[in-house]
Design an enzyme around this catalytic site. Structure first.
Site, mmCIF file in Angstrom:
data_model
loop_
_atom_site.group_PDB
_atom_site.id
_atom_site.type_symbol
_atom_site.label_atom_id
_atom_site.label_comp_id
_atom_site.label_asym_id
_atom_site.label_seq_id
_atom_site.Cartn_x
_atom_site.Cartn_y
_atom_site.Cartn_z
ATOM 1 N N GLU A 123 48.253 39.040 39.410
ATOM 2 C CA GLU A 123 48.111 39.753 40.422
ATOM 3 C C GLU A 123 47.431 39.448 41.456
ATOM 4 O O GLU A 123 46.392 39.094 41.489
ATOM 5 C CB GLU A 123 48.148 41.405 39.535
ATOM 6 N N CYS A 136 42.027 40.610 46.820
ATOM 7 C CA CYS A 136 41.211 40.099 45.565
ATOM 8 C C CYS A 136 42.677 39.320 45.201
ATOM 9 O O CYS A 136 43.106 39.659 45.033
ATOM 10 C CB CYS A 136 40.689 41.281 45.590
ATOM 11 N N CYS A 143 42.706 35.103 31.262
ATOM 12 C CA CYS A 143 41.203 34.562 31.366
ATOM 13 C C CYS A 143 40.872 34.495 30.104
ATOM 14 O O CYS A 143 41.288 34.603 28.890
ATOM 15 C CB CYS A 143 40.086 35.983 31.368
ATOM 16 N N CYS A 147 34.792 39.875 28.373
ATOM 17 C CA CYS A 147 34.262 40.374 28.565
ATOM 18 C C CYS A 147 34.637 41.837 28.203
ATOM 19 O O CYS A 147 36.215 41.944 28.202
ATOM 20 C CB CYS A 147 34.068 40.496 29.915
ATOM 21 N N CYS A 150 36.661 44.533 30.277
ATOM 22 C CA CYS A 150 38.056 43.941 31.447
ATOM 23 C C CYS A 150 39.274 43.494 30.585
ATOM 24 O O CYS A 150 39.052 43.228 29.536
ATOM 25 C CB CYS A 150 37.551 43.182 31.861
ATOM 26 N N GLU A 199 38.558 33.372 35.550
ATOM 27 C CA GLU A 199 37.661 33.369 36.035
ATOM 28 C C GLU A 199 37.976 31.552 36.860
ATOM 29 O O GLU A 199 37.537 30.958 36.132
ATOM 30 C CB GLU A 199 36.274 32.813 34.432
ATOM 31 N N HIS A 254 26.043 42.326 34.627
ATOM 32 C CA HIS A 254 26.211 43.356 34.131
ATOM 33 C C HIS A 254 25.301 44.266 33.041
ATOM 34 O O HIS A 254 25.305 45.407 32.541
ATOM 35 C CB HIS A 254 27.401 43.611 33.422
ATOM 36 N N CYS A 374 38.770 47.236 39.878
ATOM 37 C CA CYS A 374 37.882 45.856 39.210
ATOM 38 C C CYS A 374 38.324 46.692 37.319
ATOM 39 O O CYS A 374 38.118 47.462 37.479
ATOM 40 C CB CYS A 374 36.274 46.082 39.700
HETATM 41 N N1 SAH Z 1 36.228 37.045 36.520
HETATM 42 C C1 SAH Z 1 35.230 37.006 37.617
HETATM 43 C C2 SAH Z 1 36.211 37.076 38.436
HETATM 44 C C3 SAH Z 1 37.273 39.028 38.510
HETATM 45 S S1 SAH Z 1 36.261 40.571 37.899
HETATM 46 C C4 SAH Z 1 33.960 37.604 37.178
HETATM 47 O O1 SAH Z 1 34.046 37.939 35.897
HETATM 48 O O2 SAH Z 1 32.941 37.552 37.938
HETATM 49 C C5 SAH Z 1 36.148 40.685 39.275
HETATM 50 C C6 SAH Z 1 34.173 42.353 38.575
HETATM 51 O O3 SAH Z 1 35.505 43.348 38.448
HETATM 52 C C7 SAH Z 1 33.316 41.367 38.155
HETATM 53 O O4 SAH Z 1 32.315 42.256 38.154
HETATM 54 C C8 SAH Z 1 33.976 42.334 36.663
HETATM 55 O O5 SAH Z 1 32.855 42.595 35.808
HETATM 56 C C9 SAH Z 1 34.456 43.451 36.973
HETATM 57 N N2 SAH Z 1 35.008 44.418 36.145
HETATM 58 C C10 SAH Z 1 35.872 43.867 35.173
HETATM 59 N N3 SAH Z 1 36.103 45.031 34.151
HETATM 60 C C11 SAH Z 1 36.101 46.508 34.805
HETATM 61 C C12 SAH Z 1 36.061 47.621 34.278
HETATM 62 N N4 SAH Z 1 36.844 47.992 33.822
HETATM 63 N N5 SAH Z 1 35.426 48.640 35.594
HETATM 64 C C13 SAH Z 1 34.651 48.002 36.955
HETATM 65 N N6 SAH Z 1 34.372 46.703 36.696
HETATM 66 C C14 SAH Z 1 35.149 45.736 35.999
HETATM 67 FE FE1 SF4 Z 2 36.842 37.046 32.767
HETATM 68 FE FE2 SF4 Z 2 35.501 37.935 35.045
HETATM 69 FE FE3 SF4 Z 2 37.401 39.865 33.189
HETATM 70 FE FE4 SF4 Z 2 35.713 38.755 32.150
HETATM 71 S S1 SF4 Z 2 35.389 39.838 33.623
HETATM 72 S S2 SF4 Z 2 36.632 38.606 30.836
HETATM 73 S S3 SF4 Z 2 35.352 36.508 33.076
HETATM 74 S S4 SF4 Z 2 37.553 38.093 34.516
#
Ligand code: SAH
Ligand code: SF4
Length: 403
Positions: A123, A136, A143, A147, A150, A199, A254, A374
């Site tokens: 996406e 974006c 991935c 996390c 996410c 990532e 975080h 996000c």
């Molecule tokens: N993988 C990379 C970039 C993609 S995520 C990374 O982790 O940095 C982009 C941002 O959205 C990251 O800071 C991630 O931690 C945050 N994110 C992921 N899941 C989220 C959620 N459910 N609510 C808010 N932010 C979130």
């Molecule tokens: Fe992957 Fe970024 Fe999501 Fe963590 S926050 S699972 S590194 S996409």
């Protein structure tokens, strides 16, 4: 760990990352030109049989048509001899990712579901604002990391996206916005964030090669100051990202304690907070005009206390980091085990950081109604049960620890 992540096998029961290939063979044998560096286009033309001088000239012309004019049809490239056009078209191709679905949020955010030529879905999201428009961009399908807050983290890594598929997202957005030829002024698409699925520092070479094309003044022409790469903290790749790409850095911090970050950003068990912040301090080009962004997702009763905020200020000062903090209200998704902090909590957290002399705006969630915010990105073909998700989380953790 080897620094060459494009060749890095993902250990354990995780699907392997394919070995990097400069050109993916297509069923029809033609070579994709998008994503190739200028010299690589010239080499490919030479290999196909053009004289070196011809190859150099044609490469220059093709580059201009592809990236400056957005043209994919070789027969429309008027400065390439009519008799030579079919010869090129038989051997080379210029494509975009296939669009499976395009959605528009009530707030104007747009999300595209895209498909690779080997049928994997990913996406991209466009977020228009009054004074800018941010694309974006995804770097991987799925991935490897996990996390806990996410949605993308609940997917397996399907594969790394290739340079053509990363640059292709930007070109597709330009198509959709009607922004060809590349003009320096008056564009809607002004900024790029590598914050989609995946990532980026686990797909380093492909992301670097793609962003070089995006930044090329004769290419897509976006300044490195308008591009931000977000990492969850792949410490060994951060120096190379600074040296070889040089874009703005965002770090998904975080949490400020080992205990909490180990839980919610499991890569922390491999590269801890101190190591991560030291790598930020060493990031080339970071200064007060170009600050590092720390992303901080607000999770109720998990990482959102006043003490956490004070510790965040202390850490940033301790490492003397030119930094700003981006507070992201947690965006929910089906099956998520966290809740968003209350607005009062977020305000109090933000105030403490501001009082410490560090900017800490709260990011307004965009495109939540179409799951474009996000952390909400996940392709539908990957839906899993809660039990499967738990098993997958354990697998990913075991793989990370075995690495
Ligand atoms: N993988 C990379 C970039 C993609 S995520 C990374 O982790 O940095 C982009 C941002 O959205 C990251 O800071 C991630 O931690 C945050 N994110 C992921 N899941 C989220 C959620 N459910 N609510 C808010 N932010 C979130
Ligand atoms: Fe992957 Fe970024 Fe999501 Fe963590 S926050 S699972 S590194 S996409």
């Amino acid at each position: 760990m080897s620094a060459d992540t494009s060749l890095m096998p993902i250990p354990g029961p995780i699907d392997p990352v394919p070995v990097a290939r400069p050109v993916t063979p297509r069923a029809d044998g033609r070579v994709e030109l998008v994503g190739l560096a200028r010299d690589a286009i010239r080499d490919a033309l030479e290999e196909a049989g053009l004289e070196p001088r011809q190859a150099k000239l044609r490469a220059k012309q093709l580059w201009h048509w592809i990236y400056n004019r957005g043209v994919s049809d070789i027969s429309l490239m008027t400065d390439i001899a009519k008799v030579q056009q079919p010869w090129i078209a038989e051997r080379f191709i210029i494509t975009r990712p296939e669009v499976i679905e395009a959605q528009v949020s009530t707030d104007g955010t747009r999300k595209w579901l895209l498909r690779t030529h080997d049928a994997h879905d990913y996406e991209m999201v466009f977020i228009p604002d009054a004074d800018r428009g941010t694309l974006c961009v995804s770097s991987q399908v799925g991935c490897t990391l996990n996390c806990r807050f996410c949605h993308t983290g609940t997917m397996r890594l399907v594969r790394n996206l290739e340079p053509a598929e990363i640059v292709g997202q930007v070109m597709l957005a330009r198509d959709a916005l009607g922004e060809w030829p590349s003009a320096p002024e008056g564009r809607m698409l002004t900024n790029i964030v590598m914050m989609g699925m995946g990532e980026p520092l686990y797909n380093f070479e492909n992301v670097r090669d793609a962003l070089k094309i995006v930044m090329d003044g004769d290419g897509l022409g976006l300044s490195k100051r308008r591009i931000t790469l977000s990492t969850s903290g792949v410490v060994p790749m951060m120096a190379r990202a600074g040296a070889e790409i040089g874009v703005n850095l965002a770090v998904s911090l975080h949490a400020v304690t080992k205990e909490v970050r180990d839980e919610i950003v499991p890569i922390n068990r491999k590269y801890g907070i101190e190591e991560l912040l030291q790598a930020c301090a060493d990031y080339p080009g970071a200064n007060n005009a170009r600050r590092i962004t720390f992303e901080y997702v607000m999770l109720r009763d998990k990482n959102d206390s006043d003490a956490d905020a004070r510790e965040l200020v202390r850490l940033i000062k301790h490492y003397d980091l030119p930094a700003k903090v981006n507070l992201i209200p947690f965006n929910p998704w089906p099956g998520a085990t966290y809740e968003c902090s209350t607005p009062e909590r977020i305000r109090s957290f933000s105030n403490i950081i501001f009082a410490g002399g560090i900017s800490a705006p709260v990011r307004t969630p965009r495109g939540r109604d179409i799951d474009a915010a996000c952390g909400q990105l996940k392709t539908a073909s990957q839906k899993k049960s809660r039990a499967e998700l738990d098993r997958l989380a354990e697998e990913k953790q075991a793989a990370l620890e075995a690495e």
